[in-house]
Design a protein around this motif. Structure first.
Motif, short mmCIF file in Angstrom:
data_model
loop_
_atom_site.label_atom_id
_atom_site.label_comp_id
_atom_site.label_asym_id
_atom_site.label_seq_id
_atom_site.Cartn_x
_atom_site.Cartn_y
_atom_site.Cartn_z
N VAL A 47 36.48 9.81 16.29
CA VAL A 47 37.21 8.83 17.10
C VAL A 47 38.67 9.22 17.24
O VAL A 47 39.25 9.20 18.33
N THR A 48 39.31 9.58 16.12
CA THR A 48 40.77 9.77 16.14
C THR A 48 41.20 11.22 16.35
O THR A 48 42.28 11.45 16.88
N TRP A 49 40.38 12.21 15.92
CA TRP A 49 40.86 13.59 15.92
C TRP A 49 40.10 14.53 16.85
O TRP A 49 40.46 15.70 16.95
N GLY A 56 35.79 11.83 21.77
CA GLY A 56 36.82 11.11 21.01
C GLY A 56 37.42 10.00 21.85
O GLY A 56 37.09 9.84 23.03
N MET A 57 38.32 9.24 21.24
CA MET A 57 38.87 8.10 21.95
C MET A 57 39.99 8.47 22.91
O MET A 57 40.10 7.91 24.00
N LEU A 58 40.85 9.41 22.51
CA LEU A 58 42.05 9.71 23.29
C LEU A 58 42.08 11.16 23.74
O LEU A 58 41.45 12.03 23.14
N SER A 59 42.87 11.41 24.78
CA SER A 59 43.18 12.77 25.19
C SER A 59 44.28 13.27 24.27
O SER A 59 45.37 12.68 24.22
N GLU B 176 43.89 2.10 28.32
CA GLU B 176 42.88 2.56 29.29
C GLU B 176 41.89 3.50 28.61
O GLU B 176 40.68 3.44 28.83
N GLN B 177 42.41 4.40 27.80
CA GLN B 177 41.54 5.37 27.14
C GLN B 177 40.63 4.68 26.12
O GLN B 177 39.46 5.03 25.97
N PHE B 178 41.18 3.69 25.42
CA PHE B 178 40.35 2.92 24.50
C PHE B 178 39.23 2.23 25.26
O PHE B 178 38.07 2.23 24.84
N GLY B 179 39.57 1.63 26.38
CA GLY B 179 38.57 0.93 27.19
C GLY B 179 37.45 1.85 27.64
O GLY B 179 36.27 1.50 27.57
N ALA B 180 37.81 3.03 28.09
CA ALA B 180 36.81 3.98 28.56
C ALA B 180 35.89 4.39 27.41
O ALA B 180 34.66 4.49 27.56
#
Lengths: 335, 231
Positions: A47-49, A56-59, B176-180
């Protein structure tokens, strides 16, 4: 200038047994291991890394120099760093393989935590700083499998450089002082009624349990806020405590006042109480555990061994000797 | 020899050129530690962060105090004064701490110690809801024991920090990224669900000693995702 440089050099070249640093090594390694394994157990490694492109959750971008070199925050890279971190921390915990497992753990842990600053905290900084200074130290000289294999004993008398421990003390002082000075909200101050902890305990980001947090009386929270804020900012006075302890034989009323009691102890007691409150009421990861681990560096190997083995420390024996000879000095172990 | 100093006679001290080199390195590390500890979050130079609700409240409160000393008359004036001082400070900090950035990067000696500097008086609770039929039903709410979908992940301290950052600042992109991400996971976990909705419940903390907050809770940052399209 030359005399000052020579005094600085002499201070850097001081040596002591490795007991304190070894104990710190064990604690830090255990905390790193716990942090990584608990994240894996909770399913937050991906999720985080791991980058959003791989689930994962973020770019996350390309990561730091190491992650970038290995190909970016893709699952094989992230889990590879995780494996290196776990292996390195395990070896460092038991003191096997010299200093290099510490370096490997540092780079792996730093690689992971640098990927997502929104998921990192002050405890990550404390851990990587600790791993770096432990890598540079002789912390494996005792309380280690290496000591057992080389000298046939778990507790070696071999001396190591003392400066890494001194830098760890300074780091603790810098951390608390800096964080205290950056608490700029009015709610930390008497003008704001010392209400900062009240607001922290109403923020879902940090709470362990709303019921538990909201049951703490407001008066207790105000006192806690005041103690925390002032204690953090006054931590810089520890520099004076250690300086006057190290130069106890010189005259001076201020020196005598500082050395009348062992001021490390009340300072550490207040810190430990605050961190216990943090551990009970809010969830900030292993921040309190790491901070408390740093506290062992406040004490010399002699003092640590006296606690571990129950025998009087050399400083206590020297004080007894002076008392018997009619001296009115207090027992002091230099740091 | 200092009493209790634990100096032993069998240690091997650095000799020759190594001793001054070691002393120089330790001095370098001390300097790095002190200079890198000077506050330098990227948020200090981000105008959007300064204009966040919580920071505006702080400026107003500090301005009230500062006006008694003749420093600033109101929040915006205080904010402007602080902004100018902060930007000048950041430019000096960049010069003095810059030489140590490489050491920080490779040795892992980061020194960011801003912790609980500005406790939030209007925190946000994260809500995640599913629609299977006509209406939405909650599956996750911050700190709820009843609605704890993927609680092990979403309640982990590393993910909570993300929610805290989103609540404090204007980083819409993170939300937004969490939502996706949540939509993709919900599409897998709930094959019969039609839509996912996420939103933030902005709650005003009651003033200390007051039974109720002055402001009613407000929904913010509502986003809806079509789960059928993700299957």
């Amino acid at each position: 200038m030359r005399a000052a440089w020579q005094r600085w050099q002499a201070w850097v070249l001081r040596r002591e047994r490795a007991t304190t640093l070894a104990l710190f090594r064990v604690l830090v390694s255990a905390i790193v291991l716990g942090s990584l394994l608990s994240a894996a157990a909770a399913g937050v490694i991906d999720v985080t890394w791991v980058d959003a492109a791989y689930g994962g959750m973020l770019s996350l971008g390309s990561g730091n120099w190491l992650v970038s070199l290995l190909g970016g925050p893709a699952p094989p890279v992230v889990w590879g760093l995780f494996a290196v971190g776990v292996a390195g921390a395990s070896l460092s915990l038991i003191g096997l393989g010299g200093r290099w497992p510490l370096f490997a753990t540092l780079q792996a842990y730093r690689g992971l935590t640098s990927l997502n600053p929104t998921a990192s905290g002050g405890f990550d900084n404390l851990l990587t700083i600790a791993l770096w200074l432990l890598f540079l130290s002789g912390c494996n000289a005792t309380l280690s499998v290496d000591a057992r294999r080389k000298e046939g004993t778990w507790f070696s008398q071999r001396s190591v450089a003392a400066w890494p421990r001194y830098l760890l003390i300074l780091q603790l002082i810098v951390m608390y002082t800096a964080t205290g000075l950056q608490k700029v909200s009015l709610s930390w101050t008497p003008m704001g009624g010392y209400t900062a902890l009240y607001y922290v305990l109403h923020d879902p980001t940090w709470l362990r349990s709303e019921q538990l947090a909201w049951s703490v009386p407001l008066t207790v929270l105000r006192v806690g806020t005041a103690v925390t804020w002032h204690w953090e900012q006054l931590t810089c006075l520890l520099l004076g405590v250690f300086y006057f302890r190290a130069t106890w034989e010189r005259p001076g009323r201020l020196r005598a006042a500082f050395n009348r009691w062992d001021l490390r102890l009340p300072w550490a007691l207040i810190g430990a109480s605050l961190h216990l409150g943090i551990l009970i009421l809010i969830d900030v990861g292993p921040f309190s555990l790491v901070s408390l681990a740093y506290y062992v560096n406040l004490f010399t190997p002699d003092e640590i061994e006296a606690q571990l083995f129950g025998r009087p420390s050399a400083a206590w024996r020297a004080w007894r000797k002076r008392r018997t000879a009619g001296s009115r000095s207090r027992p002091i172990a230099t740091s | 020899m200092h009493l209790g100093s634990d100096l032993t006679g069998d240690g091997q001290r650095p000799v020759g050129w190594r001793a001054p080199l070691l002393a120089a390195f330790v001095a370098f590390h001390v300097l790095a530690m002190l200079l890198l500890a000077l506050p330098a979050s990227g948020r200090l130079g981000d105008r959007a962060v300064w204009e966040s609700r919580e920071n505006q409240l702080q400026f107003a409160r500090w301005a009230k105090l500062a006006s008694k000393l003749g420093v600033a008359r109101d929040g915006p004036e205080f904010e402007q004064l602080l902004w100018r001082l902060t930007q000048r400070y950041l430019s000096v900090r960049e010069v003095v701490a810059g030489p140590f950035e490489l050491y920080q990067e490779y040795a892992g000696v980061q020194q960011g110690w801003r912790m609980f500097s500005n406790p939030q008086s209007h925190p946000a609770y994260v809500h995640v809801e599913l629609r299977r039929g006509a209406s939405f039903e909650p599956i996750y709410v911050s700190r709820s024991r009843q609605y704890d979908w993927r609680g092990a992940q979403l309640d982990h301290h590393r993910v909570r920090k993300l929610f805290g950052r989103i609540a404090r600042s204007t980083e819409q992109e993170l939300w937004e990224q969490f939502g996706a991400w949540a939509a993709q996971r919900a599409a897998q976990d709930f094959p019969d669900a039609l839509e996912l909705r996420i939103w933030q419940e902005r709650r005003a903390t009651p003033a200390p000693g007051s039974p109720e907050a002055a402001d009613a809770p407000l929904p913010e940052q509502v986003r809806v995702y079509d789960l059928k399209a993700l299957r």
